[in-house]
Design an enzyme around this catalytic site. Structure first.
Site, PDB file in Angstrom:
ATOM      1  N   CYS A  71      -8.825   9.533   9.936  1.00 30.22           N
ATOM      2  CA  CYS A  71      -9.430   8.348  10.567  1.00 30.22           C
ATOM      3  C   CYS A  71     -10.016   8.727  11.931  1.00 30.22           C
ATOM      4  O   CYS A  71     -10.931   9.538  12.004  1.00 30.22           O
ATOM      5  CB  CYS A  71      -8.430   7.201  10.634  1.00 30.22           C
ATOM      6  SG  CYS A  71      -9.235   5.595  10.909  1.00 30.22           S
ATOM      7  N   HIS A 102      -7.406   6.685   4.822  1.00 30.06           N
ATOM      8  CA  HIS A 102      -5.986   6.899   5.122  1.00 30.06           C
ATOM      9  C   HIS A 102      -5.261   7.344   3.854  1.00 30.06           C
ATOM     10  O   HIS A 102      -4.831   6.505   3.062  1.00 30.06           O
ATOM     11  CB  HIS A 102      -5.347   5.601   5.639  1.00 30.06           C
ATOM     12  CG  HIS A 102      -5.746   5.250   7.025  1.00 30.06           C
ATOM     13  ND1 HIS A 102      -5.058   5.690   8.138  1.00 30.06           N
ATOM     14  CD2 HIS A 102      -6.780   4.496   7.488  1.00 30.06           C
ATOM     15  CE1 HIS A 102      -5.649   5.223   9.235  1.00 30.06           C
ATOM     16  NE2 HIS A 102      -6.692   4.504   8.867  1.00 30.06           N
ATOM     17  N   GLU A 162      -2.313   8.358   3.578  1.00 23.35           N
ATOM     18  CA  GLU A 162      -0.917   7.888   3.611  1.00 23.35           C
ATOM     19  C   GLU A 162      -0.777   6.440   3.139  1.00 23.35           C
ATOM     20  O   GLU A 162       0.329   5.973   2.882  1.00 23.35           O
ATOM     21  CB  GLU A 162      -0.329   8.055   5.018  1.00 23.35           C
ATOM     22  CG  GLU A 162      -0.772   7.050   6.046  1.00 23.35           C
ATOM     23  CD  GLU A 162      -2.139   7.328   6.680  1.00 23.35           C
ATOM     24  OE1 GLU A 162      -2.476   6.640   7.665  1.00 23.35           O
ATOM     25  OE2 GLU A 162      -2.862   8.220   6.189  1.00 23.35           O
TER      26      GLU A 162
END
Length: 213
Positions: free
Chosen positions: A88, A191, A193
């Site tokens: 990001c 992202h 994650e």
């Protein structure tokens, strides 16, 4: 390279962003040792380093500069046995700069970040799930299915000066660079994650990678 650091993944802790969810995902895919660090020596002597980040460009760069991390990252990537991945804002900090701020970026990947135009009824920030289209081969994309979808939250997007650095593109109003790779420097605008099975596979590829670029 001392062997104690070979299995360690360093997540840079510079006060910008949620590091816990990244660490949890890395451990889930088999990372043996994950540490948070703002120590320049620890960072530059690691094998694999992650630079997450949310928030404003200049604030992120100021933190990296003030902590001595900027120089450590420039030293790190000169080693062929190292791997650096920005996520990001972390991806944008790897470039030469951003329209959001005045400070120069790390300059590890030629390019810059621009604000999404407020047109065609596009909502800014670009938020939610979107398809990521591979533009070249990379260990990072191994075993990811076609039409892989990742989770995005960002108002600025990167343009690469050299098209050969573009790893993935995504369409939001227009095509933008959703991931880049220049030798051992990688950036992901999305992202991983927060991207469930697609993010799990991508992190698994990152953790298991052993070769030099």
């Amino acid at each position: 390279m001392n062997h104690s650091s070979e299995d360690t993944i360093v997540i840079i802790d510079y006060g910008v962003g949620n590091l816990g969810s990244v660490a949890n995902m890395l451990k889930k895919v088999g990372a043996k040792k994950v540490i948070f660090s703002s120590d320049p020596y620890e960072i530059e002597s690691a094998n694999k380093v992650l630079l997450p980040g949310v928030g404003s460009f200049d604030h992120g760069m100021k933190r990296l500069n003030d902590l001595g991390i900027s120089d450590a990252l420039k030293t790190l990537v000169k080693r062929d046995d190292s791997l650096l991945m920005g996520i990001c804002l972390g991806m944008q900090l790897l470039t030469e700069g951003s329209a959001e701020g005045k400070m120069p970026g790390l300059g590890l990947v030629p390019g810059k970040a621009s604000l999404f135009p407020n047109q065609q009824g596009l909502r800014v920030p670009h938020m939610g799930w979107n398809v990521v289209n591979p533009q070249k081969l990379s260990f990072l994309l191994q075993d990811l299915p076609a039409e892989s979808r990742f989770y995005f939250v960002h108002s600025y997007y990167v343009s690469c000066s050299d098209n050969k650095d573009v790893l993935c593109s995504t369409h939001y109003g227009h095509e933008f660079v959703s991931a880049f790779q220049r030798r051992n420097v990688i950036g992901c605008q999305f992202h991983p994650e927060k991207s469930h099975r697609f993010g799990i596979q991508l992190f698994k590829n990152f953790v298991n990678y052993e070769g030099a670029n």
